[in-house]
Design an enzyme around this catalytic site. Structure first.
Site, short mmCIF file in Angstrom:
data_model
loop_
_atom_site.label_atom_id
_atom_site.label_comp_id
_atom_site.label_asym_id
_atom_site.label_seq_id
_atom_site.Cartn_x
_atom_site.Cartn_y
_atom_site.Cartn_z
N ILE A 128 -13.96 -15.62 53.31
CA ILE A 128 -14.45 -16.94 53.71
C ILE A 128 -14.80 -16.94 55.19
O ILE A 128 -13.97 -16.58 56.03
CB ILE A 128 -13.39 -18.03 53.43
N GLY A 158 -13.36 -13.87 62.90
CA GLY A 158 -12.30 -14.75 62.42
C GLY A 158 -12.66 -15.50 61.17
O GLY A 158 -13.79 -15.88 60.98
N SER A 159 -11.72 -15.68 60.28
CA SER A 159 -11.98 -16.30 59.01
C SER A 159 -10.76 -16.22 58.12
O SER A 159 -9.65 -16.19 58.61
CB SER A 159 -13.18 -15.63 58.35
N ARG A 160 -10.98 -16.12 56.80
CA ARG A 160 -9.87 -16.09 55.86
C ARG A 160 -10.24 -15.23 54.66
O ARG A 160 -11.40 -15.15 54.27
CB ARG A 160 -9.58 -17.51 55.38
#
Length: 189
Positions: A128, A158-160
């Site tokens: 994501i 950066g993220s998930r």
């Protein structure tokens, strides 16, 4: 990188180039550090973390699966790895927004949905994008056989990463625990 090298080369002859060299070199060093991709000794275990980061949530789903969400800050390595050995059965890009990956609204963010045919059955993994991360780069395509811990993609800035564990697989991490891709085991025997 080229700008940093050029301004450093000219810094001895020009005060302006010396002043420009400082931020250019800092930016180049930051980019090199951010896009680092260290070698890893892959751990033993059925399900390994696909991402460096921190376990943000562990949530049971109505279909019996358990979602383990790993938040990746800009300080983490952003190369993602295969959580199990198997065959990539699908890699689907889904357009969406770019809110911070730790917000609930990130469920509608841009993403890449992966499915792997593994010894545990179908494993779903979702990369994501976050507020800064605007690009997800898959390294492999549908039909590729991957080894556990193999590099499969990158999320920039950066993220998930969400991993859906099948029914019957018990989670052996807790919220707030740091993870290392290809090293941290997510399940228990």
């Amino acid at each position: 990188m080229a700008t940093a090298a050029l301004t450093l080369a000219r810094a001895r002859r020009s005060r302006g180039a010396a002043v420009a060299a400082v931020p250019a070199t800092a930016l180049a060093a930051g980019m090199l550090w951010f896009f680092r991709d260290p070698e890893r000794e892959i751990a033993q275990g059925r399900v390994l973390s696909p991402a460096d980061g921190v376990v943000q949530s562990i949530m049971p789903w109505k279909d019996g699966r358990t979602r383990v969400a790993i938040f990746m800050s800009p300080l983490n390595v952003h190369v993602n790895r295969a959580p199990l050995a198997g065959t990539v059965t699908s890699v689907e890009h889904v357009p969406g927004g770019f809110v911070p990956a730790f917000n609930k609204e990130s469920e509608n963010n841009e993403r890449v949905v992966w499915h792997f045919d593994t010894e545990l059955g179908d494993i779903e993994m979702v990369q994501i994008a976050g507020a800064v991360a605007r690009r997800i780069v898959p390294y492999v395509e549908q039909g590729t056989k991957v080894e556990q811990g193999e590099r499969i993609g990158l999320i920039r800035f950066g993220s998930r990463v969400d991993l859906y564990l099948p029914e019957g697989v018990e989670v052996d991490v807790e919220v707030g625990r740091p993870t290392t891709a290809g090293v941290t085991r997510l399940d228990r025997d």
